[in-house]
Design a protein around this motif. Sequence first.
Motif, short mmCIF file in Angstrom:
data_model
loop_
_atom_site.label_atom_id
_atom_site.label_comp_id
_atom_site.label_asym_id
_atom_site.label_seq_id
_atom_site.Cartn_x
_atom_site.Cartn_y
_atom_site.Cartn_z
N ASP A 15 0.87 -1.17 0.00
CA ASP A 15 0.00 0.00 0.00
C ASP A 15 0.91 1.22 0.00
O ASP A 15 1.51 1.55 1.02
N TYR A 16 1.03 1.86 -1.17
CA TYR A 16 1.95 3.00 -1.33
C TYR A 16 1.56 4.18 -0.44
O TYR A 16 2.43 4.86 0.10
N GLU A 17 0.29 4.42 -0.30
CA GLU A 17 -0.17 5.57 0.48
C GLU A 17 0.15 5.42 1.96
O GLU A 17 0.55 6.38 2.62
N ASN A 18 -0.04 4.21 2.50
CA ASN A 18 0.15 3.98 3.93
C ASN A 18 1.46 3.28 4.28
O ASN A 18 1.71 2.99 5.45
N LYS A 19 2.26 2.96 3.27
CA LYS A 19 3.56 2.29 3.45
C LYS A 19 3.43 0.97 4.21
O LYS A 19 4.19 0.68 5.13
N LEU A 20 2.45 0.17 3.80
CA LEU A 20 2.21 -1.13 4.41
C LEU A 20 2.61 -2.24 3.46
O LEU A 20 2.27 -2.20 2.28
N LEU A 21 3.31 -3.22 3.97
CA LEU A 21 3.73 -4.38 3.20
C LEU A 21 3.09 -5.62 3.78
O LEU A 21 3.20 -5.86 4.99
N GLU A 22 2.39 -6.39 2.95
CA GLU A 22 1.81 -7.66 3.40
C GLU A 22 2.55 -8.81 2.73
O GLU A 22 2.79 -8.80 1.53
N ILE A 23 2.89 -9.79 3.55
CA ILE A 23 3.58 -10.98 3.08
C ILE A 23 2.74 -12.19 3.43
O ILE A 23 2.40 -12.41 4.59
N GLU A 24 2.37 -12.96 2.41
CA GLU A 24 1.63 -14.21 2.62
C GLU A 24 2.57 -15.37 2.31
O GLU A 24 3.10 -15.47 1.20
N SER A 44 10.93 2.48 -1.67
CA SER A 44 12.21 2.01 -2.22
C SER A 44 12.55 0.60 -1.75
O SER A 44 13.09 -0.20 -2.51
N VAL A 45 12.22 0.28 -0.50
CA VAL A 45 12.47 -1.07 0.03
C VAL A 45 11.59 -2.08 -0.70
O VAL A 45 12.05 -3.16 -1.10
N GLU A 76 10.30 -1.81 -3.72
CA GLU A 76 10.75 -1.94 -5.10
C GLU A 76 12.03 -2.76 -5.21
O GLU A 76 12.17 -3.59 -6.11
N LYS A 77 12.96 -2.57 -4.30
CA LYS A 77 14.19 -3.38 -4.29
C LYS A 77 13.87 -4.84 -4.03
O LYS A 77 14.46 -5.74 -4.63
N MET A 78 12.93 -5.08 -3.13
CA MET A 78 12.52 -6.44 -2.82
C MET A 78 11.91 -7.11 -4.05
O MET A 78 12.25 -8.25 -4.37
N MET A 79 11.05 -6.41 -4.75
CA MET A 79 10.39 -6.97 -5.92
C MET A 79 11.38 -7.22 -7.06
O MET A 79 11.15 -8.10 -7.90
N ASN A 80 12.47 -6.49 -7.08
CA ASN A 80 13.49 -6.68 -8.12
C ASN A 80 14.60 -7.62 -7.70
O ASN A 80 15.51 -7.91 -8.47
N SER A 81 14.51 -8.12 -6.48
CA SER A 81 15.54 -9.01 -5.96
C SER A 81 15.39 -10.40 -6.57
O SER A 81 14.28 -10.90 -6.78
N GLU A 82 16.52 -11.03 -6.82
CA GLU A 82 16.50 -12.39 -7.34
C GLU A 82 16.03 -13.37 -6.27
O GLU A 82 15.41 -14.40 -6.56
N PHE A 83 16.31 -13.04 -5.01
CA PHE A 83 15.94 -13.90 -3.88
C PHE A 83 15.07 -13.10 -2.91
O PHE A 83 15.56 -12.51 -1.95
N VAL A 84 13.77 -13.09 -3.17
CA VAL A 84 12.82 -12.28 -2.40
C VAL A 84 12.80 -12.68 -0.93
O VAL A 84 12.82 -11.83 -0.05
N GLY A 85 12.78 -13.97 -0.66
CA GLY A 85 12.75 -14.44 0.73
C GLY A 85 13.98 -13.99 1.51
O GLY A 85 13.88 -13.57 2.66
#
Length: 70
Positions: A17-26, A41-42, A44-53
């Motif tokens: 959620d860009y507006e509230n800076k919330l990240l959900e991980i399932e 930025s965190v 976006e870097k995570m989504m572009n990471s080869e190893f997300v976990g």
Amino acid sequence: MVRNNINSSNIFSLGYDYENKLLEIEFDSGEIYRHSNVPKSVYEKMMNSEFVGYYINYNVRNNYPCVKLK
């Protein structure tokens, strides 16, 4: 929040959620965690990471407040 499926060994989907800076991980286990105050930025870097976990474990997990939703 809409979560997108992720190609990861233990993460099923991620949402941000860009507006509230919330990240959900399932996780594949069905557990869902919500981290607050996560900068765009965190995410976006995570989504572009080869190893997300790995990225989540070392850059998100202990750095941003978290609540377990499920």
